[in-house]
Design an enzyme around this catalytic site. Structure first.
Site, PDB file in Angstrom:
ATOM      1  N   HIS A   1      29.550  36.610  41.705  1.00 18.45           N
ATOM      2  CA  HIS A   1      30.650  37.231  42.450  1.00 18.45           C
ATOM      3  C   HIS A   1      30.837  36.445  43.754  1.00 18.45           C
ATOM      4  O   HIS A   1      31.956  36.119  44.122  1.00 18.45           O
ATOM      5  CB  HIS A   1      30.322  38.700  42.709  1.00 18.45           C
ATOM      6  CG  HIS A   1      31.462  39.510  43.220  1.00 18.45           C
ATOM      7  ND1 HIS A   1      32.671  39.565  42.584  1.00 18.45           N
ATOM      8  CD2 HIS A   1      31.589  40.310  44.313  1.00 18.45           C
ATOM      9  CE1 HIS A   1      33.495  40.357  43.265  1.00 18.45           C
ATOM     10  NE2 HIS A   1      32.866  40.818  44.314  1.00 18.45           N
TER      11      HIS A   1
ATOM     12  N   PHE B   1      33.793  47.677  45.594  1.00 20.24           N
ATOM     13  CA  PHE B   1      33.659  48.915  46.368  1.00 20.24           C
ATOM     14  C   PHE B   1      33.283  50.074  45.444  1.00 20.24           C
ATOM     15  O   PHE B   1      33.585  50.068  44.261  1.00 20.24           O
ATOM     16  CB  PHE B   1      34.984  49.262  47.035  1.00 20.24           C
ATOM     17  CG  PHE B   1      35.226  48.530  48.322  1.00 20.24           C
ATOM     18  CD1 PHE B   1      34.283  47.699  48.876  1.00 20.24           C
ATOM     19  CD2 PHE B   1      36.433  48.698  48.982  1.00 20.24           C
ATOM     20  CE1 PHE B   1      34.526  47.034  50.068  1.00 20.24           C
ATOM     21  CE2 PHE B   1      36.697  48.042  50.167  1.00 20.24           C
ATOM     22  CZ  PHE B   1      35.741  47.206  50.714  1.00 20.24           C
TER      23      PHE B   1
ATOM     24  N   LYS C   1      34.744  31.399  45.020  1.00 21.09           N
ATOM     25  CA  LYS C   1      35.546  32.102  46.029  1.00 21.09           C
ATOM     26  C   LYS C   1      35.686  31.311  47.334  1.00 21.09           C
ATOM     27  O   LYS C   1      36.575  31.595  48.129  1.00 21.09           O
ATOM     28  CB  LYS C   1      34.975  33.501  46.264  1.00 21.09           C
ATOM     29  CG  LYS C   1      35.171  34.408  45.044  1.00 21.09           C
ATOM     30  CD  LYS C   1      34.797  35.833  45.311  1.00 21.09           C
ATOM     31  CE  LYS C   1      35.100  36.721  44.116  1.00 21.09           C
ATOM     32  NZ  LYS C   1      34.238  36.520  42.946  1.00 21.09           N
TER      33      LYS C   1
ATOM     34  N   HIS D   1      38.894  35.325  47.479  1.00 24.32           N
ATOM     35  CA  HIS D   1      38.525  36.471  46.664  1.00 24.32           C
ATOM     36  C   HIS D   1      39.821  37.102  46.165  1.00 24.32           C
ATOM     37  O   HIS D   1      40.537  37.750  46.928  1.00 24.32           O
ATOM     38  CB  HIS D   1      37.709  37.463  47.484  1.00 24.32           C
ATOM     39  CG  HIS D   1      37.170  38.607  46.676  1.00 24.32           C
ATOM     40  ND1 HIS D   1      37.474  38.786  45.350  1.00 24.32           N
ATOM     41  CD2 HIS D   1      36.348  39.630  47.013  1.00 24.32           C
ATOM     42  CE1 HIS D   1      36.858  39.865  44.907  1.00 24.32           C
ATOM     43  NE2 HIS D   1      36.175  40.399  45.894  1.00 24.32           N
TER      44      HIS D   1
ATOM     45  N   CYS E   1      36.890  45.316  42.993  1.00 20.67           N
ATOM     46  CA  CYS E   1      36.817  43.870  42.794  1.00 20.67           C
ATOM     47  C   CYS E   1      36.097  43.471  41.506  1.00 20.67           C
ATOM     48  O   CYS E   1      35.955  42.279  41.225  1.00 20.67           O
ATOM     49  CB  CYS E   1      36.174  43.222  44.012  1.00 20.67           C
ATOM     50  SG  CYS E   1      37.139  43.564  45.511  1.00 20.67           S
TER      51      CYS E   1
ATOM     52  N   GLU F   1      23.330  39.759  45.638  1.00 20.49           N
ATOM     53  CA  GLU F   1      23.417  39.066  44.351  1.00 20.49           C
ATOM     54  C   GLU F   1      22.218  38.166  44.113  1.00 20.49           C
ATOM     55  O   GLU F   1      21.729  38.057  42.986  1.00 20.49           O
ATOM     56  CB  GLU F   1      24.699  38.224  44.309  1.00 20.49           C
ATOM     57  CG  GLU F   1      25.682  38.773  43.319  1.00 20.49           C
ATOM     58  CD  GLU F   1      26.870  37.879  43.112  1.00 20.49           C
ATOM     59  OE1 GLU F   1      27.374  37.324  44.104  1.00 20.49           O
ATOM     60  OE2 GLU F   1      27.286  37.751  41.959  1.00 20.49           O
TER      61      GLU F   1
END
Lengths: 318, 391
Positions: free
Chosen positions: B285, B379, B315, B320, B153, B296
């Site tokens: 993110h 990931f 998002k 996402h 991502c 975060e």
């Protein structure tokens, strides 16, 4: 375009201080030599990750960077190229979903479908907390990763870079290549080839002995004919002892590897070995062990999809 | 700060988002805080739970390479905006297109055909992860480096880090950099199995339960300042710095301390030659999963300390979009450094106490932010960050 980068001033030159190749046939033996904690991770991982971990372990040890005390090393980067990533795990995830619906899906399998799984496992196993990049440039992925790793060093993004390629072969991939009509363009094979890149001065400072100097490297896209640039510009033809490339190399007129100047007539030539994204770097590391000290070997890879990558190594005294 | 003729500038942007094709639709939707999430309609999702997503409904509906089609639409918009349409002319064109699924749209149909002993579908040669980048390179005549960065991502942001390197090294004059991804059963079932999804996304919220998947693409024209100057192009923004770092902790869970994300942001700031206090806005993110957002908040606090930099996540609005996310957020940052307002964090109702240190943007904020940072994680412990500045 393909503009050969380097050579640089002494000390700033980029050198290989470690290198390792693990072929599919030698994977079991290589896994047996892994440290216990790493082997425990490897046996649960997909084949491409196993190949990557085995080659990473050997390359880092070769460079004298294999020992770790648990402290993360944020100045060591990883750049891994792979043509097909975790294709085999993708196939397994899809099989489960198709056969048993969503309840049959394994979260563990899905999490391992990402192409950067091998890179992630390597960073965890060896505490490499610097930049970590996974990329695909088709069958030229391994050499392309070498090129990007060198760029990262040049730009000061890391003190050392573990760079190279890894790909795994398996029934679903073979089937897909056949169904896609591209099987004839691929010689079945698998493996991982990884090197440790450092600045010459940094290697010298820690007492590491270089295997070779990275004389030049570049990537390009040769969708159109004759776009391959003068990789050998800057190298005297009599310096180049051996060249490896796709089938047909050695016959510049064939157009298999268009080049702005003829390949040196006296150099040994061979076709790239069987394999996927790792094959170009496997070829380069094979040649550098065979040529005389001070001479140069070159590997050029061109993926049928269009990616081109090339690199030239000058062998140091081993 | 790096500047001058050896720097990299953004001269065009293109987007396909759940709001539809085009940068204007994207920015209008974000500014309005409009949530583009709904029940999955484009494929059979009756047995998927949850089955909500932010789908692209009016672009590339029949293209078997959906991600590549999104990317090509976005690239053409970006090239036109840059004054480079229909092609880049004599400039050396490169492509860095991040993705998680690439051309795998046909994978499901191929697998079904193989299992049933039926004939394989056509067009399989474009299936690999590198398929969309190759499609762009071939269609638009790239001769420079062409790569598919795959940082899960964080792939879209990683594409911009590659592009910046290529420009600085003189390996390309113009780079089409961005990300593209599409939705299918393969990915929705997988995220559901990880229990990472929810029916709606609420980044940094006390009651957030998970992410909502989305799809789309964004492509930015990253160009050497010299190339842009030579052809009289007006830069929209400058790409000032980039950084990446591995968590090196866990394959799926983020580092609870935000170590990798903090190192990536710090590296991007150092690369740009900037201090944290010079950043006016951080595009987070912000997936809306409990672990990511807490991580975060930790990472941003580590990097920015007492500097109350404004933070948002988009998002909650567009889901996402995986490998496209970082590139879409970069397009937002280009607009913000150009004087555009910072959109609200759609979906945020009650701030999580663990995220209270963040100056989260709750309503459209017109205060200028001439320098912004965008951060992405994925990931396998992947993290990447970029810094953009006013042209």
């Amino acid at each position: 375009m393909m503009r050969a980068l380097g050579p640089e001033r002494p000390g700033e030159a980029i050198v290989l201080t470690g290198a390792a190749v693990v072929a599919g046939a030698t994977l079991a033996a290589a896994l047996a030599h892994l440290p216990d904690a790493v082997r425990a991770r490897a046996v649960r991982a997909e084949r491409v990750t196993q190949l990557g971990l085995a080659a990473a372990d050997a390359a880092l040890r070769d460079a004298g960077l294999g020992q770790r005390d648990g402290t993360p090393r944020s100045d060591v980067a990883v750049v891994l190229g792979t043509a097909f990533g975790c294709f085999l795990t993708n196939a397994e995830h899809q099989r489960r979903l198709a056969a048993g619906g969503p309840p049959a899906v394994s979260p563990r399998t899905f999490a391992a479908t990402v192409s950067n799984a091998a890179t992630g496992e390597i960073t965890i196993a060896y505490g490499l907390a610097g930049p970590a990049l996974t990329l695909s440039a088709g069958l030229a992925s391994g050499l392309a990763a070498l090129v990007e790793g060198a760029g990262l060093l040049r730009r000061g993004g890391a003190a050392a870079v573990l760079a190279g390629g890894a790909d795994a072969w398996g029934e679903p991939l073979a089937r897909w290549l056949a169904d896609a009509g591209v099987a004839t363009e691929v010689d079945p094979g698998e493996g991982a080839a990884l090197v440790v890149l450092e600045r010459a001065a940094a290697a010298q400072a820690r007492g590491a002995r270089p295997i070779a100097v990275l004389e030049a490297c570049e990537t390009g896209f040769a969708g159109e004919p004759a776009s391959m640039p003068p990789l050998l510009a800057g190298l005297r033809p009599d310096e180049v002892a051996a060249v490896a490339g796709p089938r047909g190399i050695g016959a510049p007129s064939s157009g298999a590897v268009p080049c702005a100047q003829p390949w040196p007539q006296e150099s040994a030539r061979r076709a790239l070995p069987a394999g996927l994204g790792e094959r170009g770097l496997v070829a380069l590391l094979g040649l550098v062990r065979e040529i005389p000290t001070g001479r140069v070997c070159v590997a050029v890879d061109r993926c049928p999809a269009g990616h081109v990558a090339a690199a030239a190594l000058r062998r140091e005294e081993m | 700060m790096r500047a001058g003729r050896d720097g990299a500038v953004i001269t065009g942007c293109g987007v396909v988002s759940p709001y539809g094709p085009g940068v204007p639709a994207f920015l209008d939707g974000l500014r309005a805080g409009r949530v583009a999430v709904g029940p999955i309609a484009r494929f059979d999702a009756a047995d998927l739970a949850p089955n909500a997503a932010a789908e692209v409904r009016d672009a590339a509906s029949d293209d078997p390479d959906r991600a590549g089609a999104f990317a090509l639409l976005a690239a053409r918009e970006a090239l036109a905006a840059a004054g480079l349409a229909p092609c880049a002319g004599t400039a050396v064109l490169a492509v860095a297109l991040g993705t998680t699924l690439g051309g795998m749209q046909l994978f499901e149909r191929w697998d079904a055909a193989v299992s049933a002993g039926a004939a394989a579908p056509s067009g399989l040669a474009g299936v690999p992860y590198y398929g969309p980048a190759v499609r762009l390179a071939r269609t638009l005549g790239a001769t420079g480096p062409v790569a598919t960065p795959q940082l899960a991502c964080a792939s879209g942001t990683a594409a911009l880090t590659l592009a910046l390197g290529w420009i600085r090294e003189g390996r390309a004059d113009v780079v089409l950099a961005g990300g593209a991804d599409f939705l299918c059963r393969f990915v929705v079932a997988g995220f559901n199995a990880l229990r990472a999804t929810a029916l709606s996304s609420h980044p940094f919220d006390r009651d957030r339960r998970g992410l909502v998947l989305g799809e789309g693409a964004a492509v930015l024209v990253v160009e050497s300042a010299a190339s842009a100057a030579a052809r009289g192009a007006r830069p929209l923004a400058r790409l000032l710095g980039a950084g990446a770092a591995a968590d090196a902790v866990h394959m799926t869970a983020p580092d609870r301390e935000g170590g990798g994300a903090a190192r990536a942001m710090t590296a991007a700031l150092a690369d740009a030659g900037l201090a944290p206090a010079e950043i006016g806005f951080v595009s987070a993110h912000g997936t809306g999963t409990p672990y990511n957002d807490a991580m975060e908040a930790c990472a941003i606090a580590r990097v920015f300390g007492d500097h109350a930099v404004r933070v948002n996540s988009i998002k909650g609005a567009i889901g996402h979009t995986l490998g496209a996310a970082g590139a879409l957020e970069a397009v937002l940052c280009v607009d913000v450094v150009s004087g555009g307002p910072v959109p609200p964090t759609a979906g945020l109702r009650t701030v999580d106490p663990a995220c209270e240190r963040l100056a989260l943007v709750r309503a459209l904020d017109p205060a200028p932010a001439p320098i912004t940072l965008s951060t992405s994680s994925g990931f396998a412990g992947a993290n990447a960050a970029i810094v953009l500045g006013r042209a």
